[in-house]
Design an enzyme around this catalytic site. Structure first.
Site, PDB file in Angstrom:
ATOM      1  N   ASP A 160      -2.763  -9.204  14.684  1.00  0.00           N
ATOM      2  CA  ASP A 160      -2.125  -8.218  13.813  1.00  0.00           C
ATOM      3  C   ASP A 160      -0.788  -7.786  14.408  1.00  0.00           C
ATOM      4  O   ASP A 160      -0.739  -7.281  15.539  1.00  0.00           O
ATOM      5  CB  ASP A 160      -3.048  -7.019  13.608  1.00  0.00           C
ATOM      6  CG  ASP A 160      -2.636  -6.182  12.400  1.00  0.00           C
ATOM      7  OD1 ASP A 160      -2.061  -6.760  11.456  1.00  0.00           O
ATOM      8  OD2 ASP A 160      -2.860  -4.967  12.410  1.00  0.00           O
ATOM      9  N   HIS A 209       7.622   1.685   9.851  1.00  0.00           N
ATOM     10  CA  HIS A 209       6.279   2.097  10.255  1.00  0.00           C
ATOM     11  C   HIS A 209       6.222   2.341  11.759  1.00  0.00           C
ATOM     12  O   HIS A 209       5.628   3.330  12.216  1.00  0.00           O
ATOM     13  CB  HIS A 209       5.237   1.044   9.858  1.00  0.00           C
ATOM     14  CG  HIS A 209       3.874   1.353  10.401  1.00  0.00           C
ATOM     15  ND1 HIS A 209       3.111   2.395   9.933  1.00  0.00           N
ATOM     16  CD2 HIS A 209       3.149   0.783  11.403  1.00  0.00           C
ATOM     17  CE1 HIS A 209       1.968   2.451  10.608  1.00  0.00           C
ATOM     18  NE2 HIS A 209       1.972   1.487  11.506  1.00  0.00           N
ATOM     19  N   GLU A 269      -4.148   0.727   6.290  1.00  0.00           N
ATOM     20  CA  GLU A 269      -2.816   0.188   6.592  1.00  0.00           C
ATOM     21  C   GLU A 269      -2.536  -0.913   5.589  1.00  0.00           C
ATOM     22  O   GLU A 269      -3.281  -1.892   5.499  1.00  0.00           O
ATOM     23  CB  GLU A 269      -2.734  -0.331   8.037  1.00  0.00           C
ATOM     24  CG  GLU A 269      -2.723   0.804   9.054  1.00  0.00           C
ATOM     25  CD  GLU A 269      -2.306   0.387  10.458  1.00  0.00           C
ATOM     26  OE1 GLU A 269      -2.370  -0.826  10.769  1.00  0.00           O
ATOM     27  OE2 GLU A 269      -1.923   1.282  11.238  1.00  0.00           O
ATOM     28  N   GLU A 291      -0.988  -4.045   4.429  1.00  0.00           N
ATOM     29  CA  GLU A 291      -0.403  -5.193   5.117  1.00  0.00           C
ATOM     30  C   GLU A 291      -0.486  -6.454   4.244  1.00  0.00           C
ATOM     31  O   GLU A 291      -1.276  -6.528   3.298  1.00  0.00           O
ATOM     32  CB  GLU A 291      -1.153  -5.482   6.433  1.00  0.00           C
ATOM     33  CG  GLU A 291      -1.166  -4.300   7.388  1.00  0.00           C
ATOM     34  CD  GLU A 291      -1.560  -4.659   8.813  1.00  0.00           C
ATOM     35  OE1 GLU A 291      -1.490  -5.853   9.175  1.00  0.00           O
ATOM     36  OE2 GLU A 291      -1.934  -3.736   9.554  1.00  0.00           O
ATOM     37  N   ASP A 318      -5.867  -3.097   7.037  1.00  0.00           N
ATOM     38  CA  ASP A 318      -6.272  -2.914   8.436  1.00  0.00           C
ATOM     39  C   ASP A 318      -6.735  -1.462   8.601  1.00  0.00           C
ATOM     40  O   ASP A 318      -5.995  -0.614   9.095  1.00  0.00           O
ATOM     41  CB  ASP A 318      -5.081  -3.241   9.353  1.00  0.00           C
ATOM     42  CG  ASP A 318      -5.412  -3.035  10.822  1.00  0.00           C
ATOM     43  OD1 ASP A 318      -6.583  -3.177  11.188  1.00  0.00           O
ATOM     44  OD2 ASP A 318      -4.485  -2.731  11.597  1.00  0.00           O
ATOM     45  N   ARG A 324      -7.743   6.905  13.130  1.00  0.00           N
ATOM     46  CA  ARG A 324      -6.601   7.405  13.922  1.00  0.00           C
ATOM     47  C   ARG A 324      -7.027   8.235  15.120  1.00  0.00           C
ATOM     48  O   ARG A 324      -6.347   8.221  16.156  1.00  0.00           O
ATOM     49  CB  ARG A 324      -5.675   8.244  13.028  1.00  0.00           C
ATOM     50  CG  ARG A 324      -5.083   7.506  11.860  1.00  0.00           C
ATOM     51  CD  ARG A 324      -4.235   6.343  12.309  1.00  0.00           C
ATOM     52  NE  ARG A 324      -3.631   5.661  11.161  1.00  0.00           N
ATOM     53  CZ  ARG A 324      -3.058   4.464  11.238  1.00  0.00           C
ATOM     54  NH1 ARG A 324      -3.007   3.810  12.388  1.00  0.00           N
ATOM     55  NH2 ARG A 324      -2.532   3.905  10.164  1.00  0.00           N
ATOM     56  N   GLN A 372      -8.254   5.812  17.684  1.00  0.00           N
ATOM     57  CA  GLN A 372      -7.081   5.067  18.161  1.00  0.00           C
ATOM     58  C   GLN A 372      -6.266   5.905  19.156  1.00  0.00           C
ATOM     59  O   GLN A 372      -5.866   5.421  20.214  1.00  0.00           O
ATOM     60  CB  GLN A 372      -6.212   4.683  16.954  1.00  0.00           C
ATOM     61  CG  GLN A 372      -4.958   3.903  17.288  1.00  0.00           C
ATOM     62  CD  GLN A 372      -4.077   3.662  16.049  1.00  0.00           C
ATOM     63  OE1 GLN A 372      -4.398   4.102  14.944  1.00  0.00           O
ATOM     64  NE2 GLN A 372      -2.977   2.959  16.241  1.00  0.00           N
ATOM     65  N   LYS A 380      -9.720   0.059  15.321  1.00  0.00           N
ATOM     66  CA  LYS A 380      -9.200  -0.908  14.346  1.00  0.00           C
ATOM     67  C   LYS A 380     -10.214  -1.968  13.926  1.00  0.00           C
ATOM     68  O   LYS A 380     -10.086  -2.540  12.846  1.00  0.00           O
ATOM     69  CB  LYS A 380      -8.009  -1.661  14.969  1.00  0.00           C
ATOM     70  CG  LYS A 380      -6.814  -0.800  15.281  1.00  0.00           C
ATOM     71  CD  LYS A 380      -5.992  -0.566  14.029  1.00  0.00           C
ATOM     72  CE  LYS A 380      -4.641   0.027  14.376  1.00  0.00           C
ATOM     73  NZ  LYS A 380      -3.826   0.175  13.171  1.00  0.00           N
ATOM     74  N   THR A 423     -11.866  -4.997   8.298  1.00  0.00           N
ATOM     75  CA  THR A 423     -10.568  -5.408   7.752  1.00  0.00           C
ATOM     76  C   THR A 423     -10.859  -6.045   6.401  1.00  0.00           C
ATOM     77  O   THR A 423     -11.643  -6.996   6.318  1.00  0.00           O
ATOM     78  CB  THR A 423      -9.878  -6.447   8.658  1.00  0.00           C
ATOM     79  OG1 THR A 423      -9.741  -5.905   9.972  1.00  0.00           O
ATOM     80  CG2 THR A 423      -8.510  -6.833   8.111  1.00  0.00           C
ATOM     81  N   THR A 428       1.615  -2.746   9.154  1.00  0.00           N
ATOM     82  CA  THR A 428       1.797  -1.864   8.002  1.00  0.00           C
ATOM     83  C   THR A 428       3.186  -2.024   7.408  1.00  0.00           C
ATOM     84  O   THR A 428       4.186  -1.973   8.123  1.00  0.00           O
ATOM     85  CB  THR A 428       1.598  -0.400   8.443  1.00  0.00           C
ATOM     86  OG1 THR A 428       0.345  -0.308   9.097  1.00  0.00           O
ATOM     87  CG2 THR A 428       1.643   0.543   7.259  1.00  0.00           C
ATOM     88  N   GLU A 458       1.394   8.269   7.914  1.00  0.00           N
ATOM     89  CA  GLU A 458       2.793   8.547   7.598  1.00  0.00           C
ATOM     90  C   GLU A 458       2.920   9.482   6.388  1.00  0.00           C
ATOM     91  O   GLU A 458       3.677  10.443   6.410  1.00  0.00           O
ATOM     92  CB  GLU A 458       3.520   7.231   7.309  1.00  0.00           C
ATOM     93  CG  GLU A 458       3.563   6.288   8.497  1.00  0.00           C
ATOM     94  CD  GLU A 458       3.957   4.875   8.091  1.00  0.00           C
ATOM     95  OE1 GLU A 458       3.048   4.052   7.850  1.00  0.00           O
ATOM     96  OE2 GLU A 458       5.170   4.597   8.003  1.00  0.00           O
TER      97      GLU A 458
HETATM   98 CA    CA Z   1      -2.236  -2.885  11.577  1.00  0.00          CA
END
Ligand code: CA
Length: 435
Positions: free
Chosen positions: A135, A142, A207, A209, A241, A245, A248, A261, A265, A368, A382
């Site tokens: 990834d 981002h 996310e 993607e 993804d 948070r 993370q 993460k 997915t 992202t 965001e």
């Molecule tokens: Ca990602």
């Protein structure tokens, strides 16, 4: 990057499958994305092509062809795309041409007509056995937005404009669109807490993607130049993804993302080929004045001119309460893949620049996709400033992060004058309680 337009892109070509000719259809005859479906329970899964609201059983329709087309069609009798993907660009292209002709209104091949089935009746499967999943982090918008959350004084790391940053992720938890999954548990510690605790993530995020599937493998020890990367790319999908948070933020130093993460997915089921996207190639993102040029092994004049992909990407949310009230999903972002700081070819060149080989069935996430404006940001981190500025949903609900029962829906499409609009379908999943 070769930008070869041919009769399969001709906007005048129409299909004998009426639904494929409807304006706004994601799967017109100019698209022909590949996926895996099971026609009925008890029958083996096989490779199909989406056309309008139908699926063509490729092996059944075209296995009797001679040469490369027949070989590629017979590879579609498998329950995964990997065999077809391993055959290389000439075979993919030959098969695409034969499918385009057979499905056209002029030809209306009788054998093709007999091997169509409604998409709504088929079981749609994960299309590819993914070997490795990498990834990237290729949107500078981002990277700057996310960096600001974790490091307010130093949002963009000094390596960003030189290195297409990535990490190795996990393949076991890749799931196809439509598959619900449980909210992950993990260690989380908010700034106000003295010590971490273990429990359901309080900051679950998406996310937005693009995923890229590798078809032709590269040899161990041999870097793939930017100008040769296109030969390795079979196609693209939408990719979510999912990210916890809070998990993370607590775990990411010093080795980067791990359990925040790799719990799920989600990928869209239809793989849009690189050839189908040829009309929508664009210039690579223009580096602002003052940014360093990429190092020579990541630079290529042709890639600068045509290495971008102008794909519009959107995120919608639908809460359980909205679904009960019959409210349609609400769009919370819209962006373009053409805004990515690094191109697909640069990602492949960087990935292999140390001699690391890429293999048939590898999945590469773009990172992202965010643009400069708030309306184009590709994560709740965001959009809500890490939950501090919640989004207002219809019916009076608010969202800082994803709540149980929420469904996140990605859509993607390409449109421009002189070309037929093509789409990616949807990438969606409902989040279940951690239980
Ligand atoms: Ca990602």
């Amino acid at each position: 990057m070769p930008v070869q337009l041919n009769e399969t892109h001709d906007p005048a070509r129409r299909s004998f499958v009426d639904s494929a000719n409807a304006p706004g259809c994601d799967f017109p005859i100019q698209n022909l994305p590949f996926g895996v479906f099971r026609p009925a329970s008890g029958e083996p899964p096989r490779v199909g092509v989406a056309i309008g609201d139908q699926i063509l059983d490729v092996a059944a329709a075209a296995s009797s062809y001679d040469g490369l087309v027949g070989e590629a069609a017979r590879a579609c009798a498998a329950p995964r795309l990997n065999h077809l993907m391993s055959l290389g660009p000439q075979a993919w292209s030959a098969l695409r041409l034969a499918l385009s002709r057979g499905l056209s209104a002029e030809r209306a091949d009788k054998n093709f007509r007999q091997h169509l089935m409604p998409m709504s009746r088929a079981e749609i499967r994960l299309p590819v056995v993914v070997g490795d999943f990498t990834d990237f982090f290729a949107s500078i918008f981002h990277a700057t937005n996310a960096g600001r959350m974790f490091r307010p004084d130093n949002p963009l790391m000094p390596n960003y404009k030189y290195v297409p940053v990535a990490y190795h992720s996990r393949t076991s938890s890749i799931i196809v669109s439509g598959t619900p999954f449980k909210r992950p548990r993990g260690q989380r510690k908010s700034p106000s807490e003295q010590a971490p605790s273990y429990g359901p993530s309080r900051n679950l995020d998406f996310e937005l993607e693009l995923g890229m599937y590798i078809g032709t493998p590269s040899a161990l020890g041999e870097p793939v130049p930017v100008g040769k990367a296109a030969e390795h790319i079979f196609g693209f999908c939408l990719l979510n993804d999912w990210s916890a948070r809070d998990v993370q933020a607590w775990e990411y130093q010093p080795l980067g993302p791990f359990l925040g993460k790799n719990f799920a997915t989600t990928v869209s089921p239809w793989v849009v080929t690189a050839e189908a996207l040829a009309p929508f190639r664009s210039a690579a993102f223009g580096r602002p004045g003052g940014d360093p040029a990429p190092l020579p092994h990541l630079d290529d004049a042709e890639d600068r001119a045509h290495g971008g992909l102008d794909i519009t990407l959107e995120v919608y949310i639908s809460s359980a309460a909205m679904r009960r009230a019959g409210t349609t999903p609400v769009r919370i972002t819209q962006t373009s893949f053409a805004l990515m700081y690094w191109t697909a070819a640069q990602m492949i060149a960087h990935h292999t620049s140390n001699g690391c080989n890429i293999c048939t069935g590898d999945l590469i996430g773009s990172g992202t996709v965010s643009g400069p404006e708030k309306s184009s940001w590709g994560s709740l981190l965001e959009l809500t400033a890490r939950g501090r500025e919640p989004l207002a949903l219809p019916g009076g609900e608010q969202r800082g992060f994803i709540e149980d029962g929420d469904e996140i829906i990605f859509r993607g499409y390409c449109e421009k004058p002189g070309a037929t609009r093509i789409g990616f379908g949807e990438c969606r999943a409902v989040v279940l309680p951690a239980g």
